[in-house]
Enzyme design. Structure first.
Site, short mmCIF file in Angstrom:
data_model
loop_
_atom_site.label_atom_id
_atom_site.label_comp_id
_atom_site.label_asym_id
_atom_site.label_seq_id
_atom_site.Cartn_x
_atom_site.Cartn_y
_atom_site.Cartn_z
N HIS A 1 34.35 42.04 42.30
CA HIS A 1 35.29 40.91 42.28
C HIS A 1 35.52 40.34 43.67
CE1 HIS A 1 38.47 38.52 40.43
NE2 HIS A 1 39.24 38.82 41.44
N HIS B 1 40.88 35.38 35.64
CA HIS B 1 41.76 36.55 35.51
C HIS B 1 41.56 37.12 34.11
CE1 HIS B 1 45.50 38.41 37.50
NE2 HIS B 1 44.52 38.39 38.38
N HIS C 1 39.90 40.18 32.62
CA HIS C 1 40.24 41.53 32.15
C HIS C 1 41.74 41.83 32.24
CE1 HIS C 1 35.89 43.30 32.44
NE2 HIS C 1 36.03 42.34 31.53
N ASP D 1 46.12 30.28 46.65
CA ASP D 1 44.88 29.89 47.33
C ASP D 1 44.97 28.45 47.83
OD1 ASP D 1 43.45 32.24 47.17
OD2 ASP D 1 42.44 31.74 45.31
N GLN E 1 49.10 43.15 37.61
CA GLN E 1 50.15 42.62 38.47
C GLN E 1 51.27 41.99 37.65
OE1 GLN E 1 46.91 41.75 38.30
NE2 GLN E 1 46.08 41.19 40.30
N ASP F 1 46.61 34.15 51.65
CA ASP F 1 47.44 34.70 50.59
C ASP F 1 47.00 36.14 50.33
OD1 ASP F 1 44.96 34.04 49.09
OD2 ASP F 1 46.18 34.61 47.37
N GLU G 1 48.19 44.96 44.55
CA GLU G 1 48.02 43.52 44.40
C GLU G 1 49.31 42.87 43.92
OE1 GLU G 1 44.45 42.74 42.16
OE2 GLU G 1 43.24 44.00 43.47
#
Length: 751
Positions: A54, A105, A107, A127, A251, A279, A323
């Site tokens: 990733h 995003h 999984h 981002d 998260q 970020d 994260e």
């Protein structure tokens, strides 16, 4: 007690959980070679997340480099930032720039649908923010299993609520996207989120740590145990209920904290107190420290025990891998630190000085006075493994392409044509998606000019001049399965056309490439072919790829998803007041069809809905024609020549007419072409076609415009009445059409 660098040097034979962290044996061996010793636990944690698929793109880098062949210019200006930055930035004129990017995003959204989708939105928004831009809009491209599957009922409502809940709380309009259902996504939904932001040229910021002695400041939310490993590990393994899949916690997002973070960051930019910024997304502190250091002067010293924690039981390794959302890292000159903190206090944003930029060329992280990380930052962030995965055209590809639609029964009577049309417009992929989109605020901020279900979303950038941008995301994964090269080009062509029909000039691309396991040679062949198709098409269309995302391991066990290279296209329009909407709007307008219709039905909605068939070759794409067609649409919008314009794609003319009629409730009287027969005329999915309506007084001039650009044009009929009437063959009332179109998703999900 933390595992220190000194201890690591003295205990080379200590067993370490490299496999459990997702590393391969040869990768662990290489880390030891780089360091000249075994890694500490904290170093192992950093390498494991940063070398994950990733974060490192280790299986895709060799192919993604081909995007570097594209010219760094767009049809309206140069790229101010491109691939390698948090997001691409495009000059759109009048000293304005736009930044946009799409990421996955997937999984996390299967494991915990609401938070997985919500934090996907939050991450892509940061981002955009990190480039110095104000986020102004979001989009989402969603794929789920069959609408009637039990797991779709678990996943879809949570994902939609997460996308809407986070974006709505941030005050960002959701202006477009897709919702697609297919068996291949059962157990592996796709949640691709796009964000667009605006900035003045001088406001551009990049992710690098420069200036020896400058401070490293972590600000935003405190660090918790949610998302340890998160997307970085979760998205780097195949989903398998019975196998050793990595399933760390997803998260947890707080959109109100992110809203404060956005406003705080924009004020920090305006105050001129930030030298570099990043970020904290996938890989958290590991990523931010390593990437900032490696792209700057090369050295950074961090006191990890200064990091504010929500959970004080976290180990150093967990802090580095967390994260947790709503966090940023800034590089600040010493004389600006107090002003930086003052602005953060104003916005009630926690900020902590955790280190400084050094001239050592190394990333050194201490924990309570002892060094737990001592690495060259580029070895973590930029010099990870690069795999040239084997790829080969699968044996079954020839069989699939040979299994065309010639043997499938076609409707021959008027009643059969009528029933086929109703079946297609009432199928989940072509039915009304308002159950989803009504949960999104599409008009907050007051600059949404077009939004779902229009062909593309459009936002006003400058209130004074009317300067705006349009965005569309598209991908027909059925076409990509039949031919990945052509399928990727068809996705780009459709998004390009969707932008152009509104009157905006397509200028740049961001992509989200969703595929199965890169360890499967047939999947890597699909991926390589899709990249080659995109590069070839972007060259011809003059639309550089400014950034994007690769999402591998989208499969459950050995069952991969259909290849899904989602393409986002951004266009620029000088004055949003001159946009062209999609729906018929005035009785007695002439209806025209632009482009040629051929007997191209392989992979079509008709083949899938009526016959559950997927085989043959997808429609041919003509990129030169797409460019000429776009010029017609852009010129016509500028001239105010058209009342409506709507591209033809899935479902062909039948679907386009239905949507154009239902948009504003104006019926139409249509004469179907005789040359190919009414069935092909209605349901072919030949590309490069647009349905338009206009006042008859404008007809001669518009036909001449089409002739000038060598775009075929055919008169179909007129707008008017309360029915969609096909030249006496069959007729459907608007109410009947609307009932068939609205029923499927509402009926299933409302229950």
């Amino acid at each position: 007690m933390a595992d220190t660098v000194d201890q690591a040097a003295k205990t080379p034979d200590t067993q370490q959980p490299w496999s459990e962290l997702g590393l391969k044996e040869d990768e662990y061996r290489r880390i030891r070679e780089i360091l000249g010793r075994r890694p500490t636990g904290s170093e192992l944690a950093m390498y494991s997340v940063m070398w994950s698929e990733h974060c490192s793109y280790k299986s895709s880098k060799v192919h993604l480099r081909r995007f570097g062949e594209l010219a760094p210019e767009t049809p309206v200006g140069k790229l101010l930032a491109g691939i390698g930055e948090n997001a691409g930035v495009i000059d759109i004129g009048q000293d304005w720039a736009v930044t946009f990017k799409i990421e996955s995003h997937n999984h996390p959204s299967y494991v915990e649908p609401y938070q997985g989708a919500a934090t996907g939105v939050g991450g892509i928004v940061r981002d955009i923010l990190a480039m110095g831009a104000r986020p102004v809009g979001v989009m989402d491209a969603l794929r789920f299993g069959p609408l009637d599957a039990a797991d779709t009922h678990r996943v879809l409502p949570g994902v939609v609520a997460g996308v809407g809940g986070y974006g709505n709380c941030l005050g960002l309009p959701n202006i477009g996207g897709e919702v697609v259902f297919d068996r291949s996504y059962l157990g592996n939904p796709l949640v691709n989120a796009l964000c667009v932001g605006v900035l003045k040229h001088e406001d551009l910021h990049l992710a690098k740590a420069t200036g020896v002695g400058n401070k490293v400041i972590l600000y935003g939310a405190a660090t918790g145990g949610d998302g340890i490993g998160g997307a970085s590990v979760l998205a780097s393994e195949t989903f398998d209920e019975t196998g050793p899949a990595k399933r760390p916690s997803v998260q947890v997002g707080d959109p109100f904290q992110e809203k404060l973070l956005i406003e705080c960051t924009l004020e920090l930019f305006a105050a001129g107190v930030i030298n570099g910024i990043s970020d904290l997304g996938a890989a958290g502190l590991s990523c931010a420290t390593a990437e900032l250091a490696s792209s700057g002067d090369g050295g950074m010293h961090v006191e990890l025990d200064r990091v504010p924690l929500r959970d004080h039981t976290l180990s150093p390794e967990e802090i580095l891998m967390s994260e947790s959302q709503e966090r940023m890292m800034a590089i600040v000159e010493p004389q600006h630190v107090e002003r930086f903190f003052e602005i953060c206090r104003k916005w009630d944003v926690l900020a902590t000085d955790i280190g400084e930029v050094t001239e050592t060329g190394r990333l050194i992280i201490d924990w309570h006075g002892e060094t737990i990380v001592d690495v060259k930052p580029r070895t973590v962030a930029a010099e990870g493994p690069v795999y040239e995965r084997p790829y080969a055209r699968p044996d079954w590809q020839d069989r699939v392409q040979a299994d065309g639609v010639a043997g499938l029964a076609r409707p021959t009577t008027d009643d059969q044509l009528r029933d086929t049309l109703l079946a297609i417009i009432g199928s989940p992929n072509l039915a009304d998606k308002s159950w989803v989109t009504d949960q999104y605020d599409r008009y907050v901020r007051g600059d949404s000019v077009l939004a779902q279900p229009e062909d593309s979303g459009m936002l006003r950038i400058d209130e004074g001049t009317g300067l705006g941008v349009a965005l569309a995301t598209d991908c027909n994964s059925r076409f990509a399965y039949l031919d990945p090269f052509a399928g990727a080009q068809l996705a780009l062509a459709e998004a390009y056309r969707n932008v152009a029909v509104t009157g905006a000039r397509p200028v740049a691309v961001s992509d989200c490439l969703n595929f199965g396991s890169p360890e499967d040679p047939s999947v890597m062949w699909q991926f390589e072919r899709a990249i080659a198709g995109l590069v070839d098409a972007c060259k011809k269309l003059g639309t550089p790829v400014t950034g994007g995302n690769v999402s591998f391991y989208n499969q459950t066990g050995t069952q991969a998803i259909l290849p899904t290279p989602v393409v986002g296209v951004l266009g620029v329009i000088d004055d949003v007041a001159k946009r062209t909407p999609m729906g018929f709007a005035a009785d007695d307008d002439v209806i025209l069809l632009l482009g040629d219709t051929k007997d191209e039905l392989a992979g079509s909605a008709w083949a899938g809905v009526v016959h559950d068939h997927l085989g043959g070759r997808p429609p041919a794409v003509d990129l030169d024609h797409e460019q000429r067609l776009a010029e017609v649409m852009i010129t016509a919008a500028h001239q105010g020549a058209l009342t409506s314009a709507h591209d033809l794609s899935e479902g062909g003319l039948a679907q386009a007419l239905t949507e154009a009629v239902l948009r504003n409730g104006h019926g139409a009287r249509i004469t179907l072409a005789d040359d190919a027969g009414p069935f092909v005329a209605l349901f072919s999915e030949s590309t490069g076609r647009v349905l338009v309506s206009l006042d008859r007084d404008r007809l001669e001039g518009f036909v001449e415009l089409c002739r000038t650009h060598r775009v075929p044009v055919r008169e179909l009929g007129t707008v008017g009445g309360d029915r969609l009437d096909f030249d006496g063959r069959f007729s459907l009332g608007i109410k009947e059409l609307r009932t068939a179109w609205q029923a499927p998703i509402r009926a299933v999900l409302a229950a």
